[in-house]
Design a protein around this motif. Sequence first.
Motif, PDB file in Angstrom:
ATOM      1  N   THR A  87       0.833  -1.210   0.000  1.00  0.00           N
ATOM      2  CA  THR A  87       0.000   0.000   0.000  1.00  0.00           C
ATOM      3  C   THR A  87       0.866   1.257   0.000  1.00  0.00           C
ATOM      4  N   ASP A  88       0.257   2.383  -0.409  1.00  0.00           N
ATOM      5  CA  ASP A  88       0.957   3.671  -0.355  1.00  0.00           C
ATOM      6  C   ASP A  88       0.716   4.356   0.980  1.00  0.00           C
ATOM      7  N   SER A  89      -0.456   4.135   1.546  1.00  0.00           N
ATOM      8  CA  SER A  89      -0.743   4.703   2.864  1.00  0.00           C
ATOM      9  C   SER A  89      -1.539   3.687   3.659  1.00  0.00           C
ATOM     10  N   VAL A  90      -1.353   3.738   4.965  1.00  0.00           N
ATOM     11  CA  VAL A  90      -2.035   2.772   5.832  1.00  0.00           C
ATOM     12  C   VAL A  90      -2.278   3.436   7.176  1.00  0.00           C
ATOM     13  N   CYS A  91      -3.464   3.197   7.757  1.00  0.00           N
ATOM     14  CA  CYS A  91      -3.671   3.703   9.113  1.00  0.00           C
ATOM     15  C   CYS A  91      -4.117   2.572  10.030  1.00  0.00           C
ATOM     16  N   VAL A  92      -3.692   2.687  11.268  1.00  0.00           N
ATOM     17  CA  VAL A  92      -4.002   1.677  12.286  1.00  0.00           C
ATOM     18  C   VAL A  92      -4.618   2.406  13.479  1.00  0.00           C
ATOM     19  N   ALA A  93      -5.680   1.819  14.048  1.00  0.00           N
ATOM     20  CA  ALA A  93      -6.357   2.452  15.190  1.00  0.00           C
ATOM     21  C   ALA A  93      -5.922   1.815  16.501  1.00  0.00           C
ATOM     22  N   PHE A  94      -5.863   2.636  17.537  1.00  0.00           N
ATOM     23  CA  PHE A  94      -5.515   2.143  18.876  1.00  0.00           C
ATOM     24  C   PHE A  94      -6.730   2.088  19.789  1.00  0.00           C
ATOM     25  N   SER A  95      -7.838   2.660  19.335  1.00  0.00           N
ATOM     26  CA  SER A  95      -9.020   2.780  20.192  1.00  0.00           C
ATOM     27  C   SER A  95      -9.987   1.610  20.009  1.00  0.00           C
ATOM     28  N   LYS A  96      -9.551   0.595  19.265  1.00  0.00           N
ATOM     29  CA  LYS A  96     -10.431  -0.563  19.065  1.00  0.00           C
ATOM     30  C   LYS A  96      -9.871  -1.722  19.902  1.00  0.00           C
ATOM     31  N   GLY A  97      -9.495  -2.832  19.273  1.00  0.00           N
ATOM     32  CA  GLY A  97      -9.042  -3.989  20.060  1.00  0.00           C
ATOM     33  C   GLY A  97      -7.800  -3.737  20.894  1.00  0.00           C
ATOM     34  N   LEU A  98      -7.063  -2.672  20.600  1.00  0.00           N
ATOM     35  CA  LEU A  98      -5.826  -2.414  21.343  1.00  0.00           C
ATOM     36  C   LEU A  98      -6.091  -1.674  22.664  1.00  0.00           C
ATOM     37  N   GLY A  99      -7.315  -1.186  22.836  1.00  0.00           N
ATOM     38  CA  GLY A  99      -7.746  -0.738  24.162  1.00  0.00           C
ATOM     39  C   GLY A  99      -7.384   0.666  24.595  1.00  0.00           C
ATOM     40  N   ALA A 100      -6.851   1.494  23.705  1.00  0.00           N
ATOM     41  CA  ALA A 100      -6.537   2.880  24.090  1.00  0.00           C
ATOM     42  C   ALA A 100      -7.802   3.741  23.974  1.00  0.00           C
ATOM     43  N   PRO A 101      -7.863   4.865  24.680  1.00  0.00           N
ATOM     44  CA  PRO A 101      -9.081   5.682  24.625  1.00  0.00           C
ATOM     45  C   PRO A 101      -9.275   6.418  23.303  1.00  0.00           C
ATOM     46  N   ALA A 102      -8.182   6.693  22.570  1.00  0.00           N
ATOM     47  CA  ALA A 102      -8.284   7.408  21.292  1.00  0.00           C
ATOM     48  C   ALA A 102      -6.966   7.253  20.551  1.00  0.00           C
ATOM     49  N   GLY A 103      -7.006   7.571  19.255  1.00  0.00           N
ATOM     50  CA  GLY A 103      -5.757   7.642  18.502  1.00  0.00           C
ATOM     51  C   GLY A 103      -5.631   6.630  17.390  1.00  0.00           C
ATOM     52  N   SER A 104      -5.160   7.126  16.258  1.00  0.00           N
ATOM     53  CA  SER A 104      -4.794   6.297  15.099  1.00  0.00           C
ATOM     54  C   SER A 104      -3.481   6.855  14.585  1.00  0.00           C
ATOM     55  N   VAL A 105      -2.726   6.049  13.875  1.00  0.00           N
ATOM     56  CA  VAL A 105      -1.522   6.574  13.222  1.00  0.00           C
ATOM     57  C   VAL A 105      -1.624   6.274  11.728  1.00  0.00           C
ATOM     58  N   LEU A 106      -1.403   7.335  10.925  1.00  0.00           N
ATOM     59  CA  LEU A 106      -1.381   7.205   9.465  1.00  0.00           C
ATOM     60  C   LEU A 106       0.081   7.149   9.037  1.00  0.00           C
ATOM     61  N   CYS A 107       0.432   6.175   8.188  1.00  0.00           N
ATOM     62  CA  CYS A 107       1.819   6.044   7.742  1.00  0.00           C
ATOM     63  C   CYS A 107       1.907   6.035   6.217  1.00  0.00           C
ATOM     64  N   GLY A 108       3.047   6.497   5.723  1.00  0.00           N
ATOM     65  CA  GLY A 108       3.293   6.509   4.276  1.00  0.00           C
ATOM     66  C   GLY A 108       4.694   7.033   4.013  1.00  0.00           C
ATOM     67  N   SER A 109       4.922   7.497   2.787  1.00  0.00           N
ATOM     68  CA  SER A 109       6.243   8.056   2.466  1.00  0.00           C
ATOM     69  C   SER A 109       6.420   9.380   3.212  1.00  0.00           C
ATOM     70  N   ALA A 110       7.669   9.831   3.332  1.00  0.00           N
ATOM     71  CA  ALA A 110       7.939  11.100   4.017  1.00  0.00           C
ATOM     72  C   ALA A 110       7.206  12.239   3.297  1.00  0.00           C
TER      73      ALA A 110
END
Length: 343
Positions: free
Chosen positions: A190-213
């Motif tokens: 993929t060129d971009s990907v985001c992962v959430a922390f507020s679902k099964g990972l149990g954090a109250p909020a937050g996602s991180v979007l990753c890709g090229s600089a």
Amino acid sequence: MIDLRSDTVTKPTEAMRQAMATAEVGDDVLGEDPTVNRLQDRMAFILGKEAGLFMPSGTMANQVAIKTHIQPGDEIIIDKNAHIFYYECAAAAVISGGQFNCLPGDKGILSAELIGPAIRPLDIHQPPTRLISLENSHNRGGGSIYTGENLAEIAQLAVEHGIKVHLDGARLFNGALAAQTTVKELASHTDSVCVAFSKGLGAPAGSVLCGSAEFIEKAIRFRKMLGGGMRQVGILAAACIYALDNNVQRLEVDHQNAKRLARGLAGIKGIKIDPQHVVTNIVLFDVASTPMDADTFAERLAPAGVLLIPFGPTTLRAVTHLDVTTADIDLALEIIQQFLKKA
Ligand SMILES: Cc1ncc(COP(=O)(O)O)c(C=O)c1O
């Protein structure tokens, strides 16, 4: 109360709260929050991308990605039940001027075979296809997953046509676990990907979007535009780092609990489900053969102590997560069985 409505209902544990309370912080709009920077760098490394960007929500992560990839009038190929299409308030149309070309995925999962004919030819009458948007695991598809091979075929097609690929990986760790691969392998297509922390990972909020600089450099501006520039937000990033350290391996337990729930439901008269389809932490089942529709089922079951979400006229969703034990699953099955006997 056994709350199976979503894996977003989890509450931060004492240890996670402690990590939040003691987080080193700074002004993240100025790029000076050390905890946010640590999380972004770590996620970029885990996903094999050049850079990462902390986001308040999965929705904003997806929408900033789309805004960064496309221009108004461009077309996005997507599954018709994808979160980005189904649940994000037409944001891609409003914010980015994008048009969706919705395909009927197999439980939400697209293939190169399905996508190929949907790519527009060069024609002044037609919108240019600029983005393929995928979801892994797929929420409305019942937690269905992509294999690395499937993604590699889609990526090859995208490269041939000069189209970018975005992956809504809100539950990518679940997807990788079920596909017996790494999130890095899946993200590599993929060129971009985001992962959430507020679902099964149990954090109250937050996602991180990753890709090229270069991609992330542009995305920062759009995050600011949408009001997602936060200040001493290391407090939230610390919860996400805690989740990475402590809550990734244990997703296996959620998957086993989901399977256990699916097998149990399959044995209850009136409920239709194929446990083979349950491969992550999401369980969809049908109640058309009971005297109730999905809304009535959920509403009447709640006082007995089990919360579910209606997901269609006769479909309900149950999601396992870190605040639900195997004993809770067995109890929920018992409650549903008794409930249906009286219905
Ligand atoms: C697959 C998927 N993508 C994106 C989102 C949006 O995340 P958020 O609720 O953090 O905006 C969700 C939320 O449930 C989701 O299931």
